[in-house]
Design an enzyme around this catalytic site. Structure first.
Site, PDB file in Angstrom:
ATOM      1  N   LYS A  45       0.834  -1.214   0.000  1.00 23.77           N
ATOM      2  CA  LYS A  45       0.000   0.000   0.000  1.00 23.77           C
ATOM      3  C   LYS A  45       0.867   1.262   0.000  1.00 23.77           C
ATOM      4  O   LYS A  45       0.635   2.179  -0.776  1.00 23.77           O
ATOM      5  CB  LYS A  45      -0.895  -0.004   1.256  1.00 23.77           C
ATOM      6  CG  LYS A  45      -1.485   1.335   1.609  1.00 23.77           C
ATOM      7  CD  LYS A  45      -2.269   1.309   2.903  1.00 23.77           C
ATOM      8  CE  LYS A  45      -1.467   1.504   4.164  1.00 23.77           C
ATOM      9  NZ  LYS A  45      -1.124   2.897   4.516  1.00 23.77           N
ATOM     10  N   ASN A  46       1.885   1.278   0.863  1.00 22.45           N
ATOM     11  CA  ASN A  46       2.664   2.508   1.011  1.00 22.45           C
ATOM     12  C   ASN A  46       3.628   2.748  -0.155  1.00 22.45           C
ATOM     13  O   ASN A  46       4.196   3.839  -0.265  1.00 22.45           O
ATOM     14  CB  ASN A  46       3.416   2.506   2.345  1.00 22.45           C
ATOM     15  CG  ASN A  46       2.456   2.714   3.505  1.00 22.45           C
ATOM     16  OD1 ASN A  46       1.270   3.015   3.296  1.00 22.45           O
ATOM     17  ND2 ASN A  46       2.944   2.535   4.724  1.00 22.45           N
ATOM     18  N   ARG A 101      -8.306  -0.537   5.372  1.00 23.05           N
ATOM     19  CA  ARG A 101      -7.511   0.487   4.672  1.00 23.05           C
ATOM     20  C   ARG A 101      -6.206  -0.094   4.151  1.00 23.05           C
ATOM     21  O   ARG A 101      -5.651   0.417   3.185  1.00 23.05           O
ATOM     22  CB  ARG A 101      -7.178   1.635   5.637  1.00 23.05           C
ATOM     23  CG  ARG A 101      -8.383   2.417   6.045  1.00 23.05           C
ATOM     24  CD  ARG A 101      -7.988   3.559   6.926  1.00 23.05           C
ATOM     25  NE  ARG A 101      -7.071   4.427   6.194  1.00 23.05           N
ATOM     26  CZ  ARG A 101      -6.682   5.609   6.609  1.00 23.05           C
ATOM     27  NH1 ARG A 101      -7.131   6.076   7.751  1.00 23.05           N
ATOM     28  NH2 ARG A 101      -5.855   6.332   5.897  1.00 23.05           N
ATOM     29  N   ASP A 130       5.679   0.757  11.811  1.00 21.70           N
ATOM     30  CA  ASP A 130       4.454   0.074  11.365  1.00 21.70           C
ATOM     31  C   ASP A 130       4.383  -1.379  11.830  1.00 21.70           C
ATOM     32  O   ASP A 130       3.380  -2.056  11.577  1.00 21.70           O
ATOM     33  CB  ASP A 130       4.342   0.130   9.835  1.00 21.70           C
ATOM     34  CG  ASP A 130       4.015   1.522   9.334  1.00 21.70           C
ATOM     35  OD1 ASP A 130       3.618   2.370  10.144  1.00 21.70           O
ATOM     36  OD2 ASP A 130       4.173   1.763   8.116  1.00 21.70           O
ATOM     37  N   CYS A 177      -4.612  13.087  13.639  1.00 23.70           N
ATOM     38  CA  CYS A 177      -4.454  11.677  13.304  1.00 23.70           C
ATOM     39  C   CYS A 177      -4.323  10.881  14.595  1.00 23.70           C
ATOM     40  O   CYS A 177      -3.780  11.381  15.577  1.00 23.70           O
ATOM     41  CB  CYS A 177      -3.207  11.518  12.456  1.00 23.70           C
ATOM     42  SG  CYS A 177      -2.793   9.815  12.098  1.00 23.70           S
ATOM     43  N   VAL A 231       2.780  18.573   8.180  1.00 21.36           N
ATOM     44  CA  VAL A 231       3.346  18.464   6.827  1.00 21.36           C
ATOM     45  C   VAL A 231       4.302  19.635   6.552  1.00 21.36           C
ATOM     46  O   VAL A 231       4.563  19.977   5.409  1.00 21.36           O
ATOM     47  CB  VAL A 231       2.242  18.377   5.737  1.00 21.36           C
ATOM     48  CG1 VAL A 231       1.505  17.062   5.821  1.00 21.36           C
ATOM     49  CG2 VAL A 231       1.275  19.558   5.825  1.00 21.36           C
TER      50      VAL A 231
HETATM   51  N1  EPU Z   1       6.918  14.796  10.213  1.00 23.13           N
HETATM   52  C1  EPU Z   1       7.028  16.141  10.512  1.00 23.13           C
HETATM   53  N2  EPU Z   1       6.808  17.032   9.498  1.00 23.13           N
HETATM   54  C2  EPU Z   1       6.519  16.640   8.225  1.00 23.13           C
HETATM   55  C3  EPU Z   1       6.437  15.272   7.940  1.00 23.13           C
HETATM   56  C4  EPU Z   1       6.643  14.346   8.948  1.00 23.13           C
HETATM   57  O1  EPU Z   1       7.292  16.516  11.648  1.00 23.13           O
HETATM   58  O2  EPU Z   1       6.343  17.520   7.360  1.00 23.13           O
HETATM   59  C5  EPU Z   1       7.126  13.820  11.293  1.00 23.13           C
HETATM   60  C6  EPU Z   1       5.886  12.960  11.543  1.00 23.13           C
HETATM   61  O3  EPU Z   1       4.965  13.611  12.381  1.00 23.13           O
HETATM   62  C7  EPU Z   1       6.492  11.723  12.158  1.00 23.13           C
HETATM   63  C8  EPU Z   1       7.822  11.585  11.418  1.00 23.13           C
HETATM   64  O4  EPU Z   1       8.108  12.887  10.894  1.00 23.13           O
HETATM   65  O5  EPU Z   1       6.740  11.937  13.505  1.00 23.13           O
HETATM   66  C9  EPU Z   1       7.830  10.593  10.282  1.00 23.13           C
HETATM   67  O6  EPU Z   1       6.756  10.848   9.401  1.00 23.13           O
HETATM   68  P1  EPU Z   1       6.802  10.483   7.851  1.00 23.13           P
HETATM   69  O7  EPU Z   1       6.596  11.715   7.054  1.00 23.13           O
HETATM   70  O8  EPU Z   1       8.038   9.670   7.592  1.00 23.13           O
HETATM   71  O9  EPU Z   1       5.536   9.535   7.721  1.00 23.13           O
HETATM   72  P2  EPU Z   1       4.410   9.544   6.622  1.00 23.13           P
HETATM   73  O10 EPU Z   1       5.011   9.747   5.271  1.00 23.13           O
HETATM   74  O11 EPU Z   1       3.302  10.404   7.047  1.00 23.13           O
HETATM   75  C10 EPU Z   1       4.636   6.979   6.121  1.00 23.13           C
HETATM   76  C11 EPU Z   1       3.703   5.796   6.086  1.00 23.13           C
HETATM   77  C12 EPU Z   1       3.293   5.433   7.513  1.00 23.13           C
HETATM   78  C13 EPU Z   1       4.558   5.109   8.313  1.00 23.13           C
HETATM   79  C14 EPU Z   1       5.538   6.292   8.262  1.00 23.13           C
HETATM   80  C15 EPU Z   1       6.859   6.011   8.939  1.00 23.13           C
HETATM   81  C16 EPU Z   1       2.607   6.043   3.970  1.00 23.13           C
HETATM   82  C17 EPU Z   1       1.370   6.348   3.214  1.00 23.13           C
HETATM   83  N3  EPU Z   1       2.538   6.132   5.299  1.00 23.13           N
HETATM   84  O12 EPU Z   1       3.904   8.037   6.713  1.00 23.13           O
HETATM   85  O13 EPU Z   1       2.480   4.271   7.423  1.00 23.13           O
HETATM   86  O14 EPU Z   1       4.223   4.836   9.645  1.00 23.13           O
HETATM   87  O15 EPU Z   1       5.798   6.639   6.878  1.00 23.13           O
HETATM   88  O16 EPU Z   1       7.474   4.913   8.389  1.00 23.13           O
HETATM   89  O17 EPU Z   1       3.622   5.690   3.390  1.00 23.13           O
HETATM   90  C18 EPU Z   1       0.689   2.850   7.967  1.00 23.13           C
HETATM   91  O18 EPU Z   1       0.873   2.260   6.886  1.00 23.13           O
HETATM   92  O19 EPU Z   1      -0.093   2.411   8.849  1.00 23.13           O
HETATM   93  C19 EPU Z   1       1.390   4.107   8.236  1.00 23.13           C
HETATM   94  C20 EPU Z   1       1.002   4.947   9.177  1.00 23.13           C
END
Ligand code: EPU
Length: 423
Positions: free
Chosen positions: A22-23, A400, A307, A116, A123
């Site tokens: 999925k990711n 999901r 995860d 969340c 972001v």
């Molecule tokens: N973060 C920030 N600012 C940002 C972006 C991220 O502070 O602009 C922080 C987040 O709050 C978190 C950390 O950085 O504390 C890591 O977040 P990241 O951006 O790496 O995560 P994500 O892209 O939102 C993806 C996966 C998640 C998985 C995380 C970490 C997808 C669609 N989602 O999320 O998957 O836990 O990377 O590996 O790829 C799941 O599949 O259940 C899931 C939550």
């Protein structure tokens, strides 16, 4: 609302085929916005999050068709640039259209993802990267309004923190930007590697794939001739079934995987005294005479994935001794703990560290509630070894991200059924 009933203490055996990730699929679907032609993506998991993003592509003016596990997406005629709240609120990963829309059209409006269950998940790093590439970002009435009338320009982006989605958005934006983008402290997850490879196969020069420094030569808004491809296997789904075998202490073969992506998971299972056999595309987990406790710290790939934390917590409830899990990525990813306590687990929380005392054979089925995708899978795992029947509510979280969970579990000997709540 639907719920799952699981009858515990059944012997599992046989093989489970793992679906596409999925990711990996989510950013790849978003990446079709960069393509000038339609793209067939196979090994696409049939899960709700994928359908949500396809719906967004459709709303933006793209189109798609489905044949078995292949989805052909045509984003060439896509012309709208607003990702509305009604979709983004159901799936945060919708933010992945920001980079490609902005790079292609010079402007876009994407609803800010709200709160969340697992943490704040801001972001800001996505937005900062876009600004460094020349975008002007305004937040207006809950929407990110991004503009770059002269197009995005290559830049040096140094991420303050490793971010999977932020890296993905920046890679996609950089692919159509003018000039060279260097991303320092990039995420290195297999899902990022596949995104880079798909974009590279479409003619974009990318150096450093799989490392924390990526160098991307943009095409200056020239859309890409993207080729067809298959989504990589889901390492988290694979890890979840490995934990299902481990918690039930049964032999199970997990097929259609890339064992290299499972190294951190395999290593922790070995520490817990399980033997894992591997060949090129499968892993087989063997039962053990004693499940040993383990200490886990979640971190970015290739470290132990956040995860998989909830699933290992479920497994630790069956260990002979005390385990710890230190969650370092998300600030609120222990929502499953209170539900596991309802099943009879002995878990103590101190900030972001959970201490789990093994209570082998002492879990008892009852009603529990899923709170997020991976938390739900921990409840399923505990239900597999709980005495009697467990009902897991709010399973839309599971849908999901896990394809045909009941089908796959029932095929290997579990007794799982889906029901509709009476009002
Ligand atoms: N973060 C920030 N600012 C940002 C972006 C991220 O502070 O602009 C922080 C987040 O709050 C978190 C950390 O950085 O504390 C890591 O977040 P990241 O951006 O790496 O995560 P994500 O892209 O939102 C993806 C996966 C998640 C998985 C995380 C970490 C997808 C669609 N989602 O999320 O998957 O836990 O990377 O590996 O790829 C799941 O599949 O259940 C899931 C939550």
């Amino acid at each position: 609302m639907k719920y799952l009933k699981i009858l515990g203490n059944k012997k599992l055996s046989g093989e489970v085929r793992i679906s596409g990730a999925k990711n990996a699929a989510l950013p790849l679907i978003a990446a079709t916005i960069l393509s000038k032609n339609s793209v067939q993506i196979c090994n696409m998991p049939d899960v709700v999050d994928i359908n949500t993003l396809l719906k967004l592509i459709d709303k933006l003016g793209g189109s798609f068709s489905r044949e078995k596990d292949c989805i052909t997406i045509d984003s060439s005629k896509l012309h709208k640039t607003t990702a509305n709240y009604d979709i983004v609120k159901t799936m945060r990963a919708s933010i992945l259209v920001l980079g490609p829309l902005l790079a292609r059209f010079g402007h876009c409006e994407v609803s800010l993802p709200g709160g969340c269950a697992i943490g704040q998940r801001p972001v800001d790093l996505h937005l900062k990267a876009m600004e460094q590439m020349g975008a002007v970002i305004k937040i207006n009435r809950g929407y990110i309004e991004a503009t770059a009338p002269d197009g995005l320009k290559g830049a040096k982006i140094v991420f303050d923190k490793v971010t999977v989605g932020g890296t993905e958005n920046t890679i996609m934006a950089a692919a159509l930007a003018k000039g060279t983008t260097t991303i320092i402290n990039a995420a290195k997850e297999p899902e990022i590697v596949q995104l880079c490879e798909v974009i590279k196969n479409a003619g974009v020069k990318i150096e450093g794939i799989g490392t924390s420094k990526l160098i991307i030569e943009g095409t200056n808004k020239k859309l890409l001739p993207m080729k067809d491809f298959d989504v990589i296997p889901d390492r988290i789904e694979a890890g979840t079934y490995m934990c299902a075998a481990a918690i039930s202490n049964c032999k199970l073969k997990i097929t259609d995987v890339i064992p290299l992506h499972l190294e951190a998971i395999i290593s922790k299972l070995e520490e817990m005294n399980f033997e894992i056999l591997q060949d090129e595309t499968s892993v087989t987990i063997l039962p053990t005479i004693e499940i040993r406790p383990v200490n886990i710290v979640t971190t970015e790939y290739p470290g132990f994935p956040t995860d998989m934390q909830a699933q290992f917590m479920a497994l630790a409830t069956q260990a002979n001794g005390t385990s710890t899990i230190d969650e370092r990525l998300f600030e609120n990813r222990f929502m499953h703990v209170s539900e596991l306590l309802r099943l009879g687990a002995d878990i103590h929380l101190n900030g972001n560290i959970a201490t789990i005392n093994g209570t082998k054979g002492k879990l008892n089925g009852t009603d529990v509630m899923a709170t997020d995708l991976r938390a739900s899978s921990a409840l399923v795992l505990c239900a597999l070894v709980a005495n009697g029947e467990t009902s897991i509510h709010r399973i839309y979280h599971l849908d999901r991200g896990y394809e045909d969970l009941e089908g796959k579990l029932n095929k290997i000997g579990a007794v799982v059924s889906r029901h509709t709540e009476e009002k």
